[in-house]
Design a protein around this motif. Structure first.
Motif, mmCIF file in Angstrom:
data_model
loop_
_atom_site.group_PDB
_atom_site.id
_atom_site.type_symbol
_atom_site.label_atom_id
_atom_site.label_comp_id
_atom_site.label_asym_id
_atom_site.label_seq_id
_atom_site.Cartn_x
_atom_site.Cartn_y
_atom_site.Cartn_z
ATOM 1 N N ALA A 138 -0.925 4.539 1.925
ATOM 2 C CA ALA A 138 -0.715 3.265 2.670
ATOM 3 C C ALA A 138 -1.884 2.497 2.418
ATOM 4 C CB ALA A 138 -0.589 3.577 4.143
ATOM 5 N N VAL A 139 -3.134 3.103 1.838
ATOM 6 C CA VAL A 139 -4.326 2.044 1.690
ATOM 7 C C VAL A 139 -3.992 0.866 0.966
ATOM 8 C CG1 VAL A 139 -6.400 2.346 0.539
ATOM 9 C CG2 VAL A 139 -5.683 4.259 1.875
ATOM 10 N N ARG A 140 -4.389 -0.145 1.566
ATOM 11 C CA ARG A 140 -4.366 -1.635 0.898
ATOM 12 C C ARG A 140 -5.133 -2.721 1.587
ATOM 13 N NH1 ARG A 140 -1.016 -2.331 -3.457
ATOM 14 N NH2 ARG A 140 -0.494 -4.571 -4.039
ATOM 15 N N TYR A 141 -6.271 -2.803 0.806
ATOM 16 C CA TYR A 141 -7.089 -3.893 1.416
ATOM 17 C C TYR A 141 -7.375 -4.763 0.569
ATOM 18 C CZ TYR A 141 -8.129 -0.012 4.359
ATOM 19 O OH TYR A 141 -8.249 1.599 5.339
ATOM 20 N N ARG A 142 -7.425 -6.125 1.018
ATOM 21 C CA ARG A 142 -7.483 -7.196 0.081
ATOM 22 C C ARG A 142 -8.497 -8.269 0.933
ATOM 23 N NH1 ARG A 142 -2.353 -8.682 -1.541
ATOM 24 N NH2 ARG A 142 -1.497 -6.975 -1.059
ATOM 25 N N LEU A 143 -8.708 -9.542 0.143
ATOM 26 C CA LEU A 143 -9.425 -10.577 0.420
ATOM 27 C C LEU A 143 -9.123 -11.100 2.098
ATOM 28 C CD1 LEU A 143 -11.662 -12.573 -0.615
ATOM 29 C CD2 LEU A 143 -9.993 -13.997 -1.371
ATOM 30 N N GLY A 144 -9.983 -11.036 2.846
ATOM 31 C CA GLY A 144 -9.642 -11.721 4.235
ATOM 32 C C GLY A 144 -9.630 -10.356 5.341
ATOM 33 N N ASP A 145 -9.567 -9.081 4.968
ATOM 34 C CA ASP A 145 -9.368 -8.111 5.834
ATOM 35 C C ASP A 145 -10.690 -7.577 6.364
ATOM 36 O OD1 ASP A 145 -6.676 -7.774 5.169
ATOM 37 O OD2 ASP A 145 -6.883 -5.960 3.820
ATOM 38 N N THR A 146 -10.743 -7.213 7.513
ATOM 39 C CA THR A 146 -12.013 -6.724 8.110
ATOM 40 C C THR A 146 -11.586 -5.280 8.816
ATOM 41 O OG1 THR A 146 -10.940 -7.615 10.170
ATOM 42 C CG2 THR A 146 -12.338 -9.160 8.926
ATOM 43 N N GLY A 147 -12.809 -4.490 9.226
ATOM 44 C CA GLY A 147 -12.755 -3.163 10.049
ATOM 45 C C GLY A 147 -13.608 -2.232 9.433
ATOM 46 N N GLN A 190 -12.714 -2.224 -11.080
ATOM 47 C CA GLN A 190 -11.437 -2.112 -11.659
ATOM 48 C C GLN A 190 -11.327 -2.237 -13.159
ATOM 49 O OE1 GLN A 190 -9.100 -4.804 -9.238
ATOM 50 N NE2 GLN A 190 -8.354 -3.084 -7.945
ATOM 51 N N GLN A 191 -11.993 -3.226 -13.630
ATOM 52 C CA GLN A 191 -12.322 -3.417 -15.084
ATOM 53 C C GLN A 191 -12.892 -2.236 -15.715
ATOM 54 O OE1 GLN A 191 -10.931 -6.118 -16.896
ATOM 55 N NE2 GLN A 191 -11.683 -4.977 -18.775
ATOM 56 N N GLU A 192 -14.191 -2.011 -15.211
ATOM 57 C CA GLU A 192 -15.090 -0.954 -15.843
ATOM 58 C C GLU A 192 -14.097 0.317 -15.787
ATOM 59 O OE1 GLU A 192 -18.564 -1.093 -13.327
ATOM 60 O OE2 GLU A 192 -19.295 -2.658 -14.482
ATOM 61 N N ARG A 193 -13.270 0.535 -14.823
ATOM 62 C CA ARG A 193 -12.777 1.931 -14.613
ATOM 63 C C ARG A 193 -11.454 1.920 -15.276
ATOM 64 N NH1 ARG A 193 -16.318 6.104 -12.175
ATOM 65 N NH2 ARG A 193 -18.133 4.668 -12.051
ATOM 66 N N GLY A 194 -11.034 1.100 -16.081
ATOM 67 C CA GLY A 194 -9.800 1.236 -16.654
ATOM 68 C C GLY A 194 -8.467 1.002 -15.893
ATOM 69 N N LEU A 195 -8.669 0.694 -14.513
ATOM 70 C CA LEU A 195 -7.656 0.235 -13.537
ATOM 71 C C LEU A 195 -6.983 -1.153 -13.734
ATOM 72 C CD1 LEU A 195 -9.423 1.715 -10.402
ATOM 73 C CD2 LEU A 195 -7.638 2.787 -11.968
ATOM 74 N N THR A 196 -5.916 -1.473 -13.297
ATOM 75 C CA THR A 196 -5.319 -2.772 -13.440
ATOM 76 C C THR A 196 -6.119 -3.649 -12.214
ATOM 77 O OG1 THR A 196 -3.200 -1.805 -13.500
ATOM 78 C CG2 THR A 196 -3.049 -4.176 -12.932
ATOM 79 N N VAL A 197 -6.408 -4.565 -12.777
ATOM 80 C CA VAL A 197 -7.545 -5.595 -12.116
ATOM 81 C C VAL A 197 -6.601 -6.414 -11.311
ATOM 82 C CG1 VAL A 197 -9.249 -7.445 -12.485
ATOM 83 C CG2 VAL A 197 -9.067 -5.472 -14.070
ATOM 84 N N THR A 198 -6.841 -6.352 -9.971
ATOM 85 C CA THR A 198 -5.871 -6.877 -8.833
ATOM 86 C C THR A 198 -7.131 -7.502 -7.774
ATOM 87 O OG1 THR A 198 -5.689 -5.147 -7.608
ATOM 88 C CG2 THR A 198 -3.954 -5.645 -9.367
ATOM 89 N N GLY A 199 -8.222 -7.111 -7.583
ATOM 90 C CA GLY A 199 -8.945 -7.299 -6.439
ATOM 91 C C GLY A 199 -8.410 -6.580 -5.282
ATOM 92 N N VAL A 200 -7.412 -5.952 -5.342
ATOM 93 C CA VAL A 200 -6.981 -5.337 -4.087
ATOM 94 C C VAL A 200 -7.259 -3.745 -4.124
ATOM 95 C CG1 VAL A 200 -4.824 -4.580 -2.996
ATOM 96 C CG2 VAL A 200 -4.892 -6.740 -3.808
ATOM 97 N N VAL A 201 -7.762 -3.201 -2.977
ATOM 98 C CA VAL A 201 -8.042 -1.769 -3.079
ATOM 99 C C VAL A 201 -6.889 -0.907 -2.510
ATOM 100 C CG1 VAL A 201 -9.670 0.040 -2.193
ATOM 101 C CG2 VAL A 201 -10.506 -2.570 -2.347
ATOM 102 N N ASP A 202 -5.961 -0.428 -3.505
ATOM 103 C CA ASP A 202 -5.065 0.471 -3.141
ATOM 104 C C ASP A 202 -5.539 1.758 -3.123
ATOM 105 O OD1 ASP A 202 -5.397 0.708 -5.881
ATOM 106 O OD2 ASP A 202 -3.396 -0.050 -6.517
ATOM 107 N N ALA A 203 -4.657 2.624 -2.883
ATOM 108 C CA ALA A 203 -4.771 4.009 -2.883
ATOM 109 C C ALA A 203 -5.513 4.418 -4.190
ATOM 110 C CB ALA A 203 -3.373 4.919 -2.764
#
Length: 378
Positions: A3-12, A50-63
């Motif tokens: 369920a992890v999904r953090y993006r621009l504007g989130d807080t906590g 994400q770019q350096e680690r070979g992940l899809t570059v979305t800016g979203v912190v998914d699982a």
């Protein structure tokens, strides 16, 4: 963590933790305790990570991004390392250990940052060679031994040299080879949709066509899911299935999508990242062959080959590639994907690429020339 999904504007509090991890990786200038806000600085840092680690570059912190962020904090020597069957350790320290063992001539398989059975075997072999108890646990004495030894392998990457030799020994004939075909998605997960098509059904049909042609050449072909299967498998489960078959190669089939309807073309992906040693040499070769064969035989735009560390590519012990065969959201690509004759052409391109992996350079044919009838006579 699904369920992890953090993006621009989130807080906590979770954002504070993410900021701390990015700061430790020197991707975020946050010398003073920062606010628990996912701001533009964090967004840029996540995209760079994400770019350096070979992940899809979305800016979203998914699982996946969250897990890889956690793995990145470990340095070799920070903790004891050993093979845990039910829950293998993973992290940058494991990758550093694998790279060091590989340089010393020990076979760890793919340098993927996952402490699997082959890494455990390599640690035990090292320990026997230096007179330590061969328990497979990498602790202070083993770290010290690693620091004293000089690399033994020169003239190329050890894992690449080893993989090339295994390929040579396998021989050029297809009968007896094992290939896993992975039609993406399935069950209630239909994947991308557009122009009346569903990704899961398109790749399911394509997988069946590839399987039939491979079988005709004597290859033992396996599907990760059959027609109409209601089983939903994540990438790790699909990789585990492929590993259990003892496959020589794996092909994962997908269709892309994009909000921009003009986006189109075919791309192929293999395991690799920006860090030294994190590359599947045979996977890169196989991906290149598939990409060139498809482009030569169809009118799809060439979106080229790219390295990624997606779970399916990372956790397979054989050379694995993922094909994104056109954009289902593009009218032109969708028209081709809906055409059975087009799928036949792509299926033959993939089978020819499988054969070309095993052909010595002096016997290989130009791209787009070989056909199934030629392989049947080989």
């Amino acid at each position: 963590m699904t369920a992890v999904r953090y993006r621009l504007g989130d807080t906590g509090p979770a954002i504070s933790e993410i900021r701390t991890k990015l700061t430790l990786l020197r991707l975020l200038d946050d010398t003073a305790p920062g606010p628990d806000v996912f701001d533009e600085d964090v967004d840029r840092a996540i995209r760079q990570f994400q770019q350096e680690r070979g992940l899809t570059v979305t800016g979203v912190v998914d699982a996946t991004t969250y897990r890889v962020l956690d793995e990145a904090r470990w340095r070799l020597g920070d903790r004891l390392l050993s093979y845990v069957v039910a829950n293998p350790q993973s992290g940058d320290d494991v990758m550093a250990l694998q790279r060091r063992l590989s340089e010393l001539g020990f076979d760890v398989g793919q340098v993927d940052g996952v402490f699997g059975s082959r890494t455990g075997d390599a640690v035990r072999e090292l320990q026997r060679n230096v007179g330590l108890a061969a328990d497979g646990t990498c602790g202070p004495s083993t770290f010290k031994a690693l620091g004293r030894l000089a690399p033994l392998v020169t003239g190329g990457r050890p894992d690449s040299l080893r993989a090339s030799e295994l390929l040579r020994r396998a021989g050029k004939r297809l009968p007896g080879k094992v290939v896993v075909i992975d039609p993406g998605h399935g069950g209630s997960d239909v994947g991308n949709t557009g122009h009346g098509l569903e990704e899961a059904k398109v790749v399911e049909d394509l997988a069946a066509r590839i399987e039939g042609r491979l079988t005709a050449t004597g290859v033992e072909a396996y599907l990760t899911r059959g027609p109409g299967s209601d089983v939903e498998l994540d990438e790790t489960a699909r990789a585990r299935f492929a590993n259990e078959t003892g496959a020589n190669l794996m092909v994962s089939l997908h269709v892309d999508a994009h909000p921009n309807p003009d986006a189109s073309g075919v791309a192929t992906f293999y395991y690799g990242g920006d860090r030294p040693g994190t590359m599947s040499a045979i996977g890169e070769q196989f991906a290149g062959l598939i990409q060139r064969e498809i482009v030569a035989r169809t009118d799809l735009i060439n979106c080229r080959c790219h390295s990624k560390t997606w779970d399916l590519l990372r956790h397979t012990t054989m050379a694995a590639v993922r094909i994104e065969l056109g954009y289902i959201t593009n009218e032109r690509d969708a028209a081709r994907l809906s055409d059975p004759e087009f799928r036949d052409v792509v299926a033959e391109a993939v089978v020819v690429a499988v054969q070309r992996v095993y052909l010595p350079s002096g016997e290989d044919a130009p791209t787009g020339v070989l056909h199934l009838r030629d392989l049947a006579q080989a």
